[in-house]
Design a protein around this motif. Structure first.
Motif, short mmCIF file in Angstrom:
data_model
loop_
_atom_site.label_atom_id
_atom_site.label_comp_id
_atom_site.label_asym_id
_atom_site.label_seq_id
_atom_site.Cartn_x
_atom_site.Cartn_y
_atom_site.Cartn_z
N GLU A 43 0.84 -1.19 0.00
CA GLU A 43 0.00 0.00 0.00
C GLU A 43 0.88 1.24 0.00
N HIS A 44 0.59 2.14 -0.91
CA HIS A 44 1.32 3.40 -0.99
C HIS A 44 0.39 4.40 -1.67
N PRO A 45 0.38 5.67 -1.23
CA PRO A 45 -0.53 6.65 -1.83
C PRO A 45 -0.41 6.76 -3.35
N LEU A 46 0.82 6.71 -3.86
CA LEU A 46 1.00 6.83 -5.31
C LEU A 46 0.34 5.66 -6.03
N LEU A 47 0.53 4.45 -5.50
CA LEU A 47 -0.06 3.27 -6.13
C LEU A 47 -1.57 3.36 -6.13
N LEU A 48 -2.12 3.77 -5.03
CA LEU A 48 -3.58 3.90 -4.92
C LEU A 48 -4.12 4.98 -5.86
N ASN A 49 -3.36 6.06 -5.98
CA ASN A 49 -3.77 7.16 -6.86
C ASN A 49 -3.76 6.73 -8.32
N ARG A 70 -8.45 5.73 0.81
CA ARG A 70 -7.38 4.98 1.51
C ARG A 70 -6.05 5.71 1.37
N ALA A 71 -5.79 6.28 0.20
CA ALA A 71 -4.54 7.03 0.00
C ALA A 71 -4.47 8.20 0.96
N ILE A 72 -5.61 8.87 1.18
CA ILE A 72 -5.65 10.03 2.08
C ILE A 72 -5.52 9.58 3.53
N GLU A 73 -6.04 8.41 3.86
CA GLU A 73 -5.82 7.87 5.21
C GLU A 73 -4.33 7.67 5.47
N LEU A 74 -3.61 7.19 4.45
CA LEU A 74 -2.17 6.96 4.61
C LEU A 74 -1.39 8.26 4.60
N ALA A 75 -1.87 9.24 3.84
CA ALA A 75 -1.15 10.52 3.72
C ALA A 75 -2.17 11.65 3.69
N PRO A 76 -2.64 12.11 4.86
CA PRO A 76 -3.73 13.10 4.91
C PRO A 76 -3.43 14.41 4.20
N GLN A 77 -2.15 14.71 4.01
CA GLN A 77 -1.81 15.97 3.35
C GLN A 77 -1.30 15.76 1.93
N ASP A 78 -1.63 14.62 1.35
CA ASP A 78 -1.25 14.34 -0.04
C ASP A 78 -2.17 15.14 -0.97
N ILE A 79 -1.65 16.22 -1.50
CA ILE A 79 -2.46 17.12 -2.33
C ILE A 79 -2.97 16.41 -3.57
N GLY A 80 -2.14 15.56 -4.16
CA GLY A 80 -2.56 14.84 -5.36
C GLY A 80 -3.76 13.94 -5.10
#
Length: 546
Positions: A43-49, A70-80
């Motif tokens: 699981e990684h935000p980029l992969l999920l995105n 799920r990506a935002i759960e892992l990285a709440p400040q991931d703008i992408g």
């Protein structure tokens, strides 16, 4: 596979490879690699995105949203991821939710032009045209942005400024050929200039592009239908409207096709209302307005029945303040109309309980920035027709202005026009669904009024466009006002409207009788639903002959 068994170095390399493929423009390869990695437990935000982007391309928007959350759960400040989730929610017509995510993007990156542009697109979809205009300009303060330029072109189109719309859209197309919103703005300009062949050419080129998203394809098909209608090619136009609605049905079926439909709800609500003993609907105390309004009018009907023209005309009167298409009774609807059987609660509610919901209604009016001191307040919301029992209990002294139009023109227009999607509007995507929903709504209105005895006046669309001054004078007198010449300037006020509805473009032409009897052009296509509508055609006094 748990995290302890993973090879961190190999995982980093997998993420780098997906990023490399996506950066090189190989989105299919990047998505395949991302989905494989996710399937293997990484699981990684980029992969999920990236995986979500592929799911969106396949029309699996709910699944894409799940990945992005799920990506935002892992990285709440991931703008992408925040931005991508907003865009995905927009594809599902959940623009209120999308707006919150674009606001989060802007809070984290105030200089991000794409955040302001996408916020503008969400506001435009919600019909909040002035706010959208501001967001698009904010985006352009930071950098040139095609979404912002295309959004401003769309606003110019809504306002009838097709020259400005064309200029802005052409700037977009120089950067991104076949950008859907820009193509459609130019098509609208061509149509306004009576060049339907040019409009059709641009739309067909757009539709031939396989990269076009399903929602944009559906909207382009609908516009192509309008172009073909202008060329009097009615059978082809109807085919384009049908294909558009079929695509929209596919897109939104996961949200609205399951469970109780708006048609079923309306029928059950009518049945439950009839089960309440008639004496339970005795008028309640009017309650306090707490706003200074001298009179209260509900403008109701059915979508495309003439409510927008009436509201635009009435708001020209200096003594009238109107509010369009805002669900001001949402608090009481949940309590008393959330389920058909809740109508029994409504009938039994005491005045002190009802007063709390009256207060909530007027609070929402104030929150909308409306000053009603010594004014007549007109609340325009077509499907408040289904809330007449609620209106009767909360506001028994209110006047009800019911817009009426030839049922055949209403159903055809509902089938042809694009609405912000919700359960009732989903019903309008099929001709049969639109006709049956109309029938059920008119039946409900008839049953409600028979028992409630509200102060109700019918405003017939055909009479209004045929003798505007006489009809509006009579309506004003019924409200308790005199005619004023400012009421005439419907087209001038429409250029400045802050809220956009499917009727806005027509209002720019002023009071127009061209739409009367349009159903006759489509009589062969309407044949299957005419028997459903015929009882109302006769009851309302329209000519049954084709």
């Amino acid at each position: 596979m748990n995290s302890a068994a993973r090879d961190p170095s190999a995982d980093r390399e997998t993420v780098r490879e997906v990023h490399r493929l996506a950066s090189a423009g190989d989105l299919t390869g990047a998505a395949a690699a991302a989905l494989a990695a996710l399937g293997a437990g990484l699981e990684h935000p980029l992969l999920l995105n990236v995986a979500a982007l592929q799911l969106e391309r396949e029309g699996r928007f709910e699944d894409a949203c799940r990945y992005l959350r799920r990506a935002i759960e892992l990285a709440p400040q991931d703008i992408g991821a925040l931005n991508a989730l907003g865009l995905c929610l927009q594809s599902l017509n959940r623009d209120d939710e999308a707006l919150a995510h674009f606001d989060a993007v802007i809070a984290l990156a105030p200089q991000a032009a794409f955040g302001h542009a996408n916020r503008g697109r969400a506001l435009l979809a919600l019909g909040r045209i002035e706010e959208a205009h501001g967001s698009f300009h904010k985006a352009l303060e930071h950098e040139s942005n095609v979404a912002a330029l295309a959004g401003l072109a769309a606003i110019a189109t809504f306002r009838g400024d097709h020259s400005q719309a064309r200029q802005l859209a052409e700037k977009v197309l120089k950067v991104e050929p076949n950008y859907p919103d820009a193509v459609m703005s130019i098509a609208a300009a061509d149509l306004a200039a009576e060049q339907p062949q040019e409009a059709a050419r641009g739309l067909r080129e757009l539709l031939a592009d396989r990269r076009v998203a399903p929602v944009d394809r559906a909207h382009a098909l609908s516009m192509l239908g309008d172009v073909l209608d202008a060329q009097h090619r009615y059978a082809e136009a109807f085919a384009a409207y049908t294909e558009s609605n079929e695509q929209l049905t596919t897109i939104y079926s996961s949200q609205y096709a399951g469970g109780e439909t708006a048609l079923e709800f309306t029928r059950l609500l009518t049945e439950q209302f009839q089960n309440v003993p008639p004496h339970r609907w005795a008028p309640s105390a009017p309650g306090k307005r707490a706003t200074g309004a001298v009179r209260h009018v509900f403008l109701i009907g059915f979508p495309r029945s003439g409510t927008t023209l009436l509201e635009a005309a009435l708001e020209g009167h200096p003594a009238i303040q109107s509010l369009e298409e805002q669900e001001l009774m949402i608090d009481s609807v949940g309590a008393y109309l959330g389920r058909p059987e809740y109508v029994h609660r409504l009938a039994a509610a005491g005045d002190s309980e009802l007063q709390g919901f009256r207060d909530a209604y007027w609070r929402r009016v104030r929150d909308a920035g409306i000053d009603l001191a010594n004014r007549v307040f007109v609340d325009k919301y077509p499907l408040n027709t289904l809330k007449l029992p609620l209106i009767a209990r909360l506001f028994p002294d209110a006047k009800i202005l019911l817009a009426r139009r030839d049922p055949r023109d209403v159903v055809l227009s509902c089938f042809r026009r694009r609405f912000r999607m919700n359960a009732p509007m989903f019903q309008l995507l099929s001709l049969d669904g639109a006709a049956r929903f109309y029938d059920a709504t008119m039946r409900a209105a008839e049953v409600f009024q028979e028992r409630l005895k509200l102060e109700l006046r019918v405003a017939q669309h055909e009479m209004i466009v045929g003798d505007f001054r006489s009809e509006l004078t009579a309506i004003c007198n019924w409200i308790g006002l005199d005619w004023t010449d400012a009421i005439r300037a419907v087209d001038q006020r429409s250029h400045k409207r802050a809220v956009v509805t499917p009727s806005t473009a027509q209002l720019l032409r002023g009071v127009d009788s061209a739409t009367v009897g349009q159903w006759r052009h489509y009589a062969p296509q309407l044949a299957s639903v005419l028997p459903i509508l015929e009882p109302w055609v006769r009851k309302f006094g329209y000519d049954s002959r084709p």
